[in-house]
Design an enzyme around this catalytic site. Structure first.
Site, PDB file in Angstrom:
ATOM      1  N   ARG A  43      35.459  35.699  42.388  1.00 15.80           N
ATOM      2  CA  ARG A  43      35.391  36.021  43.819  1.00 15.80           C
ATOM      3  C   ARG A  43      35.735  37.494  44.054  1.00 15.80           C
ATOM      4  O   ARG A  43      35.087  38.180  44.842  1.00 15.80           O
ATOM      5  CB  ARG A  43      36.367  35.123  44.590  1.00 15.80           C
ATOM      6  CG  ARG A  43      36.168  35.215  46.083  1.00 15.80           C
ATOM      7  CD  ARG A  43      37.195  34.383  46.809  1.00 15.80           C
ATOM      8  NE  ARG A  43      36.834  34.130  48.175  1.00 15.80           N
ATOM      9  CZ  ARG A  43      37.616  33.521  49.042  1.00 15.80           C
ATOM     10  NH1 ARG A  43      38.804  33.073  48.657  1.00 15.80           N
ATOM     11  NH2 ARG A  43      37.235  33.331  50.288  1.00 15.80           N
ATOM     12  N   ARG A  54      31.146  48.549  45.212  1.00 18.30           N
ATOM     13  CA  ARG A  54      30.975  49.615  44.217  1.00 18.30           C
ATOM     14  C   ARG A  54      29.585  49.699  43.604  1.00 18.30           C
ATOM     15  O   ARG A  54      29.286  50.680  42.893  1.00 18.30           O
ATOM     16  CB  ARG A  54      32.029  49.457  43.109  1.00 18.30           C
ATOM     17  CG  ARG A  54      33.470  49.470  43.607  1.00 18.30           C
ATOM     18  CD  ARG A  54      33.859  50.757  44.303  1.00 18.30           C
ATOM     19  NE  ARG A  54      35.285  50.741  44.661  1.00 18.30           N
ATOM     20  CZ  ARG A  54      35.937  51.783  45.171  1.00 18.30           C
ATOM     21  NH1 ARG A  54      35.307  52.925  45.387  1.00 18.30           N
ATOM     22  NH2 ARG A  54      37.218  51.688  45.495  1.00 18.30           N
ATOM     23  N   ARG A  67      52.308  58.850  29.403  1.00 17.99           N
ATOM     24  CA  ARG A  67      53.699  59.141  29.030  1.00 17.99           C
ATOM     25  C   ARG A  67      53.860  58.984  27.528  1.00 17.99           C
ATOM     26  O   ARG A  67      54.530  59.767  26.873  1.00 17.99           O
ATOM     27  CB  ARG A  67      54.659  58.165  29.716  1.00 17.99           C
ATOM     28  CG  ARG A  67      54.717  58.287  31.199  1.00 17.99           C
ATOM     29  CD  ARG A  67      55.775  57.360  31.742  1.00 17.99           C
ATOM     30  NE  ARG A  67      57.113  57.823  31.431  1.00 17.99           N
ATOM     31  CZ  ARG A  67      58.207  57.054  31.484  1.00 17.99           C
ATOM     32  NH1 ARG A  67      58.107  55.782  31.816  1.00 17.99           N
ATOM     33  NH2 ARG A  67      59.385  57.546  31.209  1.00 17.99           N
ATOM     34  N   VAL A 100      41.742  50.803  40.455  1.00 18.75           N
ATOM     35  CA  VAL A 100      42.987  50.051  40.646  1.00 18.75           C
ATOM     36  C   VAL A 100      43.333  49.818  42.121  1.00 18.75           C
ATOM     37  O   VAL A 100      44.289  49.120  42.432  1.00 18.75           O
ATOM     38  CB  VAL A 100      44.194  50.666  39.886  1.00 18.75           C
ATOM     39  CG1 VAL A 100      43.915  50.702  38.392  1.00 18.75           C
ATOM     40  CG2 VAL A 100      44.554  52.052  40.401  1.00 18.75           C
ATOM     41  N   ARG A 101      42.526  50.380  43.018  1.00 16.85           N
ATOM     42  CA  ARG A 101      42.687  50.044  44.441  1.00 16.85           C
ATOM     43  C   ARG A 101      42.263  48.598  44.707  1.00 16.85           C
ATOM     44  O   ARG A 101      42.589  48.033  45.745  1.00 16.85           O
ATOM     45  CB  ARG A 101      41.862  51.003  45.314  1.00 16.85           C
ATOM     46  CG  ARG A 101      42.342  52.439  45.305  1.00 16.85           C
ATOM     47  CD  ARG A 101      43.731  52.581  45.898  1.00 16.85           C
ATOM     48  NE  ARG A 101      43.811  52.072  47.256  1.00 16.85           N
ATOM     49  CZ  ARG A 101      43.422  52.722  48.355  1.00 16.85           C
ATOM     50  NH1 ARG A 101      42.958  53.939  48.239  1.00 16.85           N
ATOM     51  NH2 ARG A 101      43.516  52.176  49.554  1.00 16.85           N
ATOM     52  N   SER A 130      35.894  30.322  47.416  1.00 16.97           N
ATOM     53  CA  SER A 130      37.255  30.195  46.857  1.00 16.97           C
ATOM     54  C   SER A 130      37.221  29.434  45.524  1.00 16.97           C
ATOM     55  O   SER A 130      38.034  29.702  44.645  1.00 16.97           O
ATOM     56  CB  SER A 130      38.204  29.523  47.845  1.00 16.97           C
ATOM     57  OG  SER A 130      37.786  28.208  48.107  1.00 16.97           O
ATOM     58  N   GLN A 146      45.947  52.868  29.358  1.00 14.98           N
ATOM     59  CA  GLN A 146      46.568  53.804  28.403  1.00 14.98           C
ATOM     60  C   GLN A 146      47.554  54.715  29.148  1.00 14.98           C
ATOM     61  O   GLN A 146      47.221  55.246  30.206  1.00 14.98           O
ATOM     62  CB  GLN A 146      45.473  54.664  27.771  1.00 14.98           C
ATOM     63  CG  GLN A 146      45.987  55.614  26.718  1.00 14.98           C
ATOM     64  CD  GLN A 146      44.888  56.564  26.261  1.00 14.98           C
ATOM     65  OE1 GLN A 146      44.279  57.268  27.055  1.00 14.98           O
ATOM     66  NE2 GLN A 146      44.620  56.566  24.987  1.00 14.98           N
ATOM     67  N   SER A 147      48.743  54.855  28.579  1.00 12.21           N
ATOM     68  CA  SER A 147      49.800  55.625  29.237  1.00 12.21           C
ATOM     69  C   SER A 147      49.709  57.101  28.876  1.00 12.21           C
ATOM     70  O   SER A 147      49.538  57.452  27.706  1.00 12.21           O
ATOM     71  CB  SER A 147      51.159  55.078  28.797  1.00 12.21           C
ATOM     72  OG  SER A 147      52.172  55.979  29.163  1.00 12.21           O
TER      73      SER A 147
HETATM   74  C1  LIG Z   1      32.573  53.935  49.265  1.00 12.93           C
HETATM   75  C2  LIG Z   1      34.069  53.791  49.292  1.00 12.93           C
HETATM   76  C3  LIG Z   1      34.845  54.844  49.788  1.00 12.93           C
HETATM   77  C4  LIG Z   1      36.250  54.699  49.829  1.00 12.93           C
HETATM   78  N1  LIG Z   1      36.992  55.737  50.303  1.00 12.93           N
HETATM   79  C5  LIG Z   1      38.344  55.627  50.401  1.00 12.93           C
HETATM   80  C6  LIG Z   1      39.150  56.674  50.913  1.00 12.93           C
HETATM   81  O1  LIG Z   1      38.656  57.712  51.318  1.00 12.93           O
HETATM   82  N2  LIG Z   1      40.504  56.503  50.962  1.00 12.93           N
HETATM   83  C7  LIG Z   1      41.105  55.335  50.552  1.00 12.93           C
HETATM   84  O2  LIG Z   1      42.335  55.227  50.640  1.00 12.93           O
HETATM   85  N3  LIG Z   1      40.363  54.325  50.028  1.00 12.93           N
HETATM   86  C8  LIG Z   1      39.010  54.432  49.949  1.00 12.93           C
HETATM   87  N4  LIG Z   1      38.272  53.401  49.423  1.00 12.93           N
HETATM   88  C9  LIG Z   1      38.969  52.233  48.870  1.00 12.93           C
HETATM   89  C10 LIG Z   1      38.909  51.033  49.826  1.00 12.93           C
HETATM   90  O3  LIG Z   1      39.505  51.334  51.064  1.00 12.93           O
HETATM   91  C11 LIG Z   1      39.584  49.814  49.194  1.00 12.93           C
HETATM   92  O4  LIG Z   1      40.957  50.092  48.983  1.00 12.93           O
HETATM   93  C12 LIG Z   1      38.988  49.442  47.865  1.00 12.93           C
HETATM   94  O5  LIG Z   1      37.580  49.460  47.921  1.00 12.93           O
HETATM   95  C13 LIG Z   1      39.471  48.019  47.460  1.00 12.93           C
HETATM   96  O6  LIG Z   1      38.790  47.095  48.256  1.00 12.93           O
HETATM   97  P1  LIG Z   1      39.469  45.719  48.717  1.00 12.93           P
HETATM   98  O7  LIG Z   1      40.717  45.978  49.501  1.00 12.93           O
HETATM   99  O8  LIG Z   1      38.378  44.948  49.425  1.00 12.93           O
HETATM  100  O9  LIG Z   1      39.763  45.025  47.314  1.00 12.93           O
HETATM  101  P2  LIG Z   1      41.029  44.145  46.902  1.00 12.93           P
HETATM  102  O10 LIG Z   1      42.269  44.927  46.974  1.00 12.93           O
HETATM  103  O11 LIG Z   1      40.663  43.563  45.570  1.00 12.93           O
HETATM  104  O12 LIG Z   1      41.106  43.038  47.993  1.00 12.93           O
HETATM  105  C14 LIG Z   1      40.082  42.047  48.089  1.00 12.93           C
HETATM  106  C15 LIG Z   1      40.147  41.429  49.472  1.00 12.93           C
HETATM  107  O13 LIG Z   1      41.388  40.717  49.604  1.00 12.93           O
HETATM  108  C16 LIG Z   1      41.890  40.880  50.915  1.00 12.93           C
HETATM  109  N5  LIG Z   1      43.182  41.555  50.819  1.00 12.93           N
HETATM  110  C17 LIG Z   1      43.723  42.153  49.714  1.00 12.93           C
HETATM  111  N6  LIG Z   1      44.942  42.633  49.987  1.00 12.93           N
HETATM  112  C18 LIG Z   1      45.183  42.346  51.277  1.00 12.93           C
HETATM  113  C19 LIG Z   1      46.261  42.605  52.144  1.00 12.93           C
HETATM  114  N7  LIG Z   1      47.355  43.265  51.757  1.00 12.93           N
HETATM  115  N8  LIG Z   1      46.176  42.173  53.416  1.00 12.93           N
HETATM  116  C20 LIG Z   1      45.081  41.513  53.857  1.00 12.93           C
HETATM  117  N9  LIG Z   1      44.000  41.251  53.092  1.00 12.93           N
HETATM  118  C21 LIG Z   1      44.041  41.661  51.825  1.00 12.93           C
HETATM  119  C22 LIG Z   1      40.853  41.687  51.696  1.00 12.93           C
HETATM  120  O14 LIG Z   1      39.969  40.795  52.313  1.00 12.93           O
HETATM  121  C23 LIG Z   1      40.129  42.439  50.615  1.00 12.93           C
HETATM  122  O15 LIG Z   1      38.798  42.803  50.963  1.00 12.93           O
HETATM  123  C24 LIG Z   1      36.878  53.517  49.366  1.00 12.93           C
HETATM  124  C25 LIG Z   1      36.064  52.467  48.889  1.00 12.93           C
HETATM  125  C26 LIG Z   1      34.704  52.596  48.842  1.00 12.93           C
HETATM  126  C27 LIG Z   1      33.870  51.456  48.298  1.00 12.93           C
END
Ligand SMILES: Cc1cc2nc3c(=O)[nH]c(=O)nc-3n(C[C@H](O)[C@H](O)[C@H](O)COP(=O)(O)OP(=O)(O)OC[C@H]3O[C@@H](n4cnc5c(N)ncnc54)[C@H](O)[C@@H]3O)c2cc1C
Length: 220
Positions: free
Chosen positions: A158, A167, A90, A77-78, A54, A87-88
């Site tokens: 972190r 990744r 739109r 952005v996940r 942390s 970049q937009s």
């Molecule tokens: C090889 C691979 C394949 C994938 N395939 C798919 C797919 O088929 N479909 C799909 O939808 N996604 C897929 N993903 C995306 C994956 O599910 C995650 O959304 C993405 O990797 C972001 O990871 P994260 O949530 O750990 O990161 P961040 O969003 O940065 O979160 C970091 C950490 O914070 C905590 N955290 C964040 N938000 C919350 C919350 N709301 N509640 C509780 N804890 C939280 C968790 O501990 C999390 O690990 C894939 C990812 C990988 C690496």
């Protein structure tokens, strides 16, 4: 793909070392600014080994990323613990075809040709819609995942460790894996202690969360 570390917390290993020291000390945080470099190194090594990460949230890193596909940025952005500016489509008309070609497609003459013809046709339709006074925000619906884009991302250390675990893994899709590896190289140069052991989970945790037995790294 171009990836450049364009900003970061000055002395990114000092603040986490101060934060870690503070938790076990009566000393006020502002007095810890004088913490000698060798003590910073020792305490940081300890917290990194213990996984008390942390404290490294106090260090942030900003990257300029250009000429990557929308397919990549959709995955990027996940990662929610980050800030993004992209970049937009739109406000920016992408009149000229601008797209990423996956290496597997590029290395074969036939597949490359088919791919490029498809892109050409898509852009013809896109430009046709613009000429028919359809705004870019609607015309863009015909654009492919391959469309090039530019994005800036800021993540704390972190969050980056988590990003690299997911990744840099050989199971991750090639383009985002390439990005992750480039980002890791960049941050290693400015925060070597924080990112020394960073990488896929098989390196950091000694386990394969993907259970991919055909991965060349799996037996190790
Ligand atoms: C090889 C691979 C394949 C994938 N395939 C798919 C797919 O088929 N479909 C799909 O939808 N996604 C897929 N993903 C995306 C994956 O599910 C995650 O959304 C993405 O990797 C972001 O990871 P994260 O949530 O750990 O990161 P961040 O969003 O940065 O979160 C970091 C950490 O914070 C905590 N955290 C964040 N938000 C919350 C919350 N709301 N509640 C509780 N804890 C939280 C968790 O501990 C999390 O690990 C894939 C990812 C990988 C690496």
């Amino acid at each position: 793909m171009h990836v450049k570390l364009i900003g970061y917390t000055s002395d990114p290993e000092k603040l986490p070392a101060m934060a870690a020291t503070l938790t076990h000390s009566k000393t006020k945080p502002e007095e810890l600014e004088k913490l000698p470099k060798n003590k910073q190194a020792v305490i940081l090594e300890q917290v990194m080994n213990l996984g008390h990460t942390s404290v490294i949230e106090h260090a942030s890193f900003t990257f300029a990323i250009s000429d990557v596909s929308r397919s990549l940025t959709h995955q990027l952005v996940r990662h929610r613990i980050a800030s993004y500016s992209q970049q937009s489509q739109r406000y920016v008309n992408l009149i000229e075809p601008t797209y990423v070609i996956p290496p597997l497609i590029a290395k074969n003459k036939k597949t490359k040709e088919a791919y490029e013809q498809t892109m050409q046709a898509i852009w013809e339709h896109y430009n046709k819609l613009l000429k028919l006074n359809i705004p870019a925000e609607d015309a863009r619906y015909v654009l492919p995942n391959a469309t090039c884009t530019n994005i800036m991302v800021t993540m704390n250390a972190r969050s980056l460790l988590n990003f690299f675990e997911l990744r840099c893994c050989l199971h991750a899709q090639w383009e985002i894996r390439m990005l992750a590896n480039k980002m890791l190289q960049e941050v290693k140069t400015v925060a070597p202690r924080i990112f020394k052991n960073s990488g896929p989970a098989c390196k950091t945790k000694g386990i394969c969360p993907e259970k991919k037995k055909n991965c060349p790294l799996y037996p190790q």
